[in-house]
Scaffold this active site. Sequence first.
Site, short mmCIF file in Angstrom:
data_model
loop_
_atom_site.label_atom_id
_atom_site.label_comp_id
_atom_site.label_asym_id
_atom_site.label_seq_id
_atom_site.Cartn_x
_atom_site.Cartn_y
_atom_site.Cartn_z
N SER A 1 9.77 -23.13 -1.90
CA SER A 1 9.10 -22.55 -0.75
C SER A 1 7.58 -22.58 -0.98
O SER A 1 7.04 -23.63 -1.29
CB SER A 1 9.64 -21.13 -0.51
OG SER A 1 9.38 -20.72 0.82
N LYS B 1 5.30 -25.73 -2.46
CA LYS B 1 4.04 -26.32 -2.00
C LYS B 1 3.11 -26.45 -3.21
O LYS B 1 2.46 -27.47 -3.43
CB LYS B 1 3.36 -25.42 -0.94
CG LYS B 1 4.19 -25.11 0.33
CD LYS B 1 3.37 -24.25 1.30
CE LYS B 1 4.17 -23.35 2.25
NZ LYS B 1 5.02 -23.96 3.23
N GLN C 1 6.39 -23.93 11.09
CA GLN C 1 5.12 -23.54 10.47
C GLN C 1 4.10 -24.67 10.67
O GLN C 1 4.41 -25.84 10.43
CB GLN C 1 5.33 -23.28 8.98
CG GLN C 1 4.12 -22.67 8.31
CD GLN C 1 4.47 -22.13 6.92
OE1 GLN C 1 5.23 -22.73 6.19
NE2 GLN C 1 3.89 -20.98 6.58
N GLU D 1 -1.82 -16.88 7.39
CA GLU D 1 -0.74 -16.20 6.67
C GLU D 1 -1.11 -15.89 5.23
O GLU D 1 -0.73 -14.84 4.70
CB GLU D 1 0.53 -17.07 6.68
CG GLU D 1 1.70 -16.38 5.99
CD GLU D 1 3.00 -17.19 5.99
OE1 GLU D 1 3.16 -18.08 6.85
OE2 GLU D 1 3.85 -16.91 5.13
N TRP E 1 11.81 -23.57 10.59
CA TRP E 1 10.46 -23.18 10.18
C TRP E 1 9.87 -24.15 9.15
O TRP E 1 8.67 -24.37 9.08
CB TRP E 1 10.50 -21.76 9.61
CG TRP E 1 9.16 -21.18 9.27
CD1 TRP E 1 8.66 -20.92 8.02
CD2 TRP E 1 8.13 -20.78 10.19
NE1 TRP E 1 7.40 -20.37 8.12
CE2 TRP E 1 7.06 -20.29 9.43
CE3 TRP E 1 8.02 -20.81 11.59
CZ2 TRP E 1 5.88 -19.82 10.01
CZ3 TRP E 1 6.85 -20.34 12.17
CH2 TRP E 1 5.79 -19.85 11.38
N HIS F 1 17.82 -20.39 1.99
CA HIS F 1 16.52 -20.88 1.55
C HIS F 1 16.40 -20.70 0.03
O HIS F 1 16.62 -19.61 -0.49
CB HIS F 1 15.43 -20.08 2.28
CG HIS F 1 14.05 -20.59 2.07
ND1 HIS F 1 13.74 -21.93 2.01
CD2 HIS F 1 12.87 -19.93 1.91
CE1 HIS F 1 12.43 -22.07 1.82
NE2 HIS F 1 11.89 -20.88 1.76
#
Length: 390
Positions: free
Chosen positions: A203, A207, A249, A257, A301, A337
């Site tokens: 998640s 990244k 997103q 965010e 998302w 997730h």
Amino acid sequence: MFNLAAIWLVSFVVGAIAQTCPALPSTINLTANSKLPDPFKFINGTAVASKADWACRREEISQLFQRYELGTLPPKPSNVTASLSGNSLTINASEGGKSISFSVSISKPSSGTAPYPAIIAYGGLSIPTPAGVAVITFNNDDIAAQQSSSSRGQGKFYNLYGSNHSASAMTAWAWGVSRIIDALELTPSAGIDLDHIGVSGCSRNGKGALVAGAFDTRIALTIPQESGSGGAGSWRISDAIMANGTSTQTASEIVGENVWFSTTFNTYANQVNVLPFDHHLLSALVAPRGLLIIDNTSIDWLGPQSVWGCQKTANYVWQALGEADHMGVSQVGNHNHCAFPSNEQGDLDAFVNKFLKGQSTNTNIIKTDGANNLGFVESQWVDWTVPTLS
Ligand SMILES: *[C@@H]1O[C@H](CO)[C@@H](O)[C@H](O)[C@H]1NC(C)=O
Ligand SMILES: *[C@@H]1O[C@H](CO)[C@@H](O)[C@H](O)[C@H]1NC(C)=O
Ligand SMILES: *[C@@H]1O[C@H](CO)[C@@H](O)[C@H](O)[C@H]1NC(C)=O
Ligand SMILES: *[C@@H]1O[C@H](CO)[C@@H](O)[C@H](O)[C@H]1NC(C)=O
Ligand SMILES: *[C@@H]1O[C@H](CO)[C@@H](O)[C@H](O)[C@H]1NC(C)=O
Ligand SMILES: *[C@@H]1O[C@H](CO)[C@@H](O)[C@H](O)[C@H]1NC(C)=O
């Protein structure tokens, strides 16, 4: 105007040949491009025709990401020391009269013999621990906080470089990963095989893992898991999905965010088409090293179409370098997730066994369980061809 930056040269080694690349111009005219920008064209329009050209293009892309999206990655500090106590490796770094200290824990495998391959795991490993591979747990939040948009400039990286340093949290974490590798180099008794180091995270930390793999060429295998937009996804495609009515997103959302990107990126979050790159080029920085993108088809998302299209496109860079199977995509739905589905185990094993254990495996893996290419129509995004770089 005469500009010092214009004669600053970037030197590095490609294979055994030391190479010098021109610096990125200090001013670049950004022009809108609704397609995924051409990996094989320098910012000045010149074609990338050889592997030596690619080495300079790679450096250019790295500079572009730092300038417009991620903030500046500082070089290795003037003094890095390390000490091992049990399973804890402590890294001290000092620069300009300031110093910081942070620790990682090393969990050795129960099989195999030292030196072991290892995966540096952002916040702990969320993929199954491969047999014979050590896990180095990296508390990345300690280096740069990621609590919210108001946690900018907090963490040990900023204690060393100042709270106003341009580096985003993801860049600060990548700096931390590089210091961990420095420390492993200084500490043979840690028993880690420096030629077989991986990095992973899920998640937001996925990244981050992709950014570390992009910047540090000592990393042999990068495994971003369910990183979505801002990681393996494309800003442009995510915007298009959102415009078509699917909640995804986007750059515009992400800058409010958290602090994963530099403040400079705020300027571009609502006009991503002027960026001279997209995230297929972030992945391309990893080439020709190993990269396995693990993703979940079923979470809107994350932008499954965005990740799929972006990374299929990124693979063209490995193709051009003659190493297409060094980069894979495995996208499977119907799991929570960051829960690793057992039907992806074979894909993970193939990459781990090749890039962390030196085995010969079949890593021709570019697949999704989503129907119809998840709606990705390549001709809408790619208007360039793939050269063979000699
Ligand atoms: C374009 O940039 C590349 C890389 O910086 C450089 O090698 C090349 O000479 C440049 N071409 C022109 C026409 O300036
Ligand atoms: C950028 O655009 C300006 C104004 O159009 C022009 O004067 C300048 O030469 C351009 N610079 C480059 C590097 O292309
Ligand atoms: C580097 O830092 C260590 C402490 O971590 C210190 O003992 C050493 O003197 C420093 N070396 C230099 C050259 O500053
Ligand atoms: C690293 O820094 C810590 C905290 O400042 C200090 O206690 C320790 O002695 C340093 N270690 C080395 C090897 O310099
Ligand atoms: C950071 O930048 C702000 C705004 O420019 C300034 O007020 C502040 O003093 C700076 N802080 C440091 C530590 O330099
Ligand atoms: C958005 O919808 C249009 C019209 O149906 C389609 O052509 C396009 O491919 C869609 N874009 C994305 C990113 O799904």
